[in-house]
Design a protein around this motif. Structure first.
Motif, PDB file in Angstrom:
ATOM      1  N   THR A   5       0.871  -1.177   0.000  1.00 59.71           N
ATOM      2  CA  THR A   5       0.000   0.000   0.000  1.00 59.71           C
ATOM      3  C   THR A   5       0.902   1.220   0.000  1.00 59.71           C
ATOM      4  N   VAL A   6       0.648   2.144  -0.893  1.00 55.15           N
ATOM      5  CA  VAL A   6       1.448   3.369  -0.959  1.00 55.15           C
ATOM      6  C   VAL A   6       0.685   4.486  -0.256  1.00 55.15           C
ATOM      7  N   LEU A   7       1.389   5.186   0.627  1.00 55.74           N
ATOM      8  CA  LEU A   7       0.773   6.286   1.374  1.00 55.74           C
ATOM      9  C   LEU A   7       1.469   7.595   1.034  1.00 55.74           C
ATOM     10  N   GLY A   8       0.707   8.617   0.724  1.00 51.37           N
ATOM     11  CA  GLY A   8       1.268   9.948   0.514  1.00 51.37           C
ATOM     12  C   GLY A   8       2.129  10.029  -0.730  1.00 51.37           C
ATOM     13  N   ALA A   9       3.055  10.973  -0.723  1.00 57.03           N
ATOM     14  CA  ALA A   9       3.910  11.234  -1.886  1.00 57.03           C
ATOM     15  C   ALA A   9       5.163  10.371  -1.790  1.00 57.03           C
ATOM     16  N   PHE A  10       5.044   9.139  -2.234  1.00 57.69           N
ATOM     17  CA  PHE A  10       6.180   8.211  -2.170  1.00 57.69           C
ATOM     18  C   PHE A  10       6.989   8.382  -3.448  1.00 57.69           C
ATOM     19  N   HIS A  11       8.176   8.942  -3.305  1.00 57.50           N
ATOM     20  CA  HIS A  11       9.026   9.245  -4.453  1.00 57.50           C
ATOM     21  C   HIS A  11       9.721   7.968  -4.925  1.00 57.50           C
ATOM     22  N   GLU A  12       9.429   7.554  -6.148  1.00 61.58           N
ATOM     23  CA  GLU A  12      10.079   6.346  -6.685  1.00 61.58           C
ATOM     24  C   GLU A  12      11.555   6.633  -6.907  1.00 61.58           C
TER      25      GLU A  12
END
Lengths: 179, 113
Positions: A5-12
């Motif tokens: 699950t990705v939360l918020g602004a997860f910078h790849e």
């Protein structure tokens, strides 16, 4: 198939970093001697500053941000004996600072509430609200003061285990050097 | 075994209500900051104005910024004027000045020394 699950602004992360350091820390060590949080942050910052022109400034900023992440792992790990991994990766234009640990359910719930708000709302307003509500300021402070994007991935727990959280702060190199 | 020496100090200056903070302030809890800031809090309940010189504080973690904000909130309640001094050479101090201006417009933080 990933259950992340990705939360918020997860910078790849871009492909390979120009420079990187990763360390394993055991939260119980941090809890029993709190200054170890700062020691780790300082060491990692010292190691990374050679990739920056304004080294004194970069050291201060990287250590400040890393310390917040390490303190986070010390306070919110589900099991203080399960190691956490801290890293700094310099990708040139962007620097990624990260802590990966098994987090308590309460902490995961708190991140699920905060990170989407931080990604979309004005960081100053979030900071002010959390100050008034007497809630933790660390991540809102990083977003506000260092124009950082803050995101996380949550990997579901195995049977009987706890979720693994990868909390990532992305900053521009210009911000690291305060240019 | 002797307890390790603290990484920081909070000392009274020469004039009443002036405080000089030094070192690395990365304390572990609000309670630890409450103990560290206790003399400052006591002084702002007795004086019309105090000053805090933070310019020699190398680091202050977010718990410390929370504790400092609590001091300022109490000062506002007690109608005590607070002036903060910081160093422009220390990144977190410049950032703090900007945050404080947004949150506490009645207090001054000078980052030029």
């Amino acid at each position: 198939m990933s259950n992340l699950t990705v939360l918020g602004a997860f910078h790849e992360a871009p492909a390979q970093p120009l420079s990187a350091i990763e360390m394993e820390v055991v939260p119980i060590d941090l809890v029993t001697e709190w200054r170890r949080c700062g020691m780790i942050a300082d060491f990692m910052a010292d190691y990374m500053v050679y990739g920056f022109e304004r080294r004194e400034t970069a050291r201060s900023v990287l250590s400040t941000v890393m310390n917040e992440l390490v303190e986070n792992a010390a306070k919110f790990s589900a099991d203080a004996r399960t190691p956490a991994r801290a890293s700094i990766r310099n990708h040139g234009e962007v620097v990624l600072l990260e802590i990966r640990n098994e987090a308590s359910d309460k902490h995961v719930a708190s991140l699920k509430e905060l990170l989407p708000v931080l990604a979309h709302d004005d960081a100053t307003a979030v900071f002010r609200q959390r100050l008034q509500d007497r809630r933790g300021l660390g991540l809102a402070l990083l977003a506000r003061d260092y124009r950082a994007t803050v995101g996380a991935t949550v990997e579901p727990a195995d049977a009987g285990g706890k979720a693994t959280v990868c909390l990532r702060v992305a900053m521009s190199a210009a911000e690291v050097e305060q240019r | 075994m002797k307890a390790p020496r603290p990484d920081y100090s909070v000392d009274a200056g020469q004039s009443p209500g002036t405080w000089l903070l030094r070192g690395v302030m990365r304390l572990e809890s609000p309670e630890a900051y409450a103990r560290a800031f206790e003399p400052i809090v006591a002084s702002l309940t007795k004086l019309p104005a105090i000053s805090l010189d933070l310019s020699q504080v190398v680091f202050l973690n977010s718990s410390g910024i929370r504790a400092l904000a609590d001091v300022l909130l109490l000062a506002r309640e007690k109608r005590c004027q607070v002036t903060l001094f910081g160093s422009a050479a220390v990144p977190w101090q410049k950032k703090l000045a900007s945050s404080l201006t947004a949150l506490f417009p009645e207090f001054v933080m000078r980052v030029d020394r």
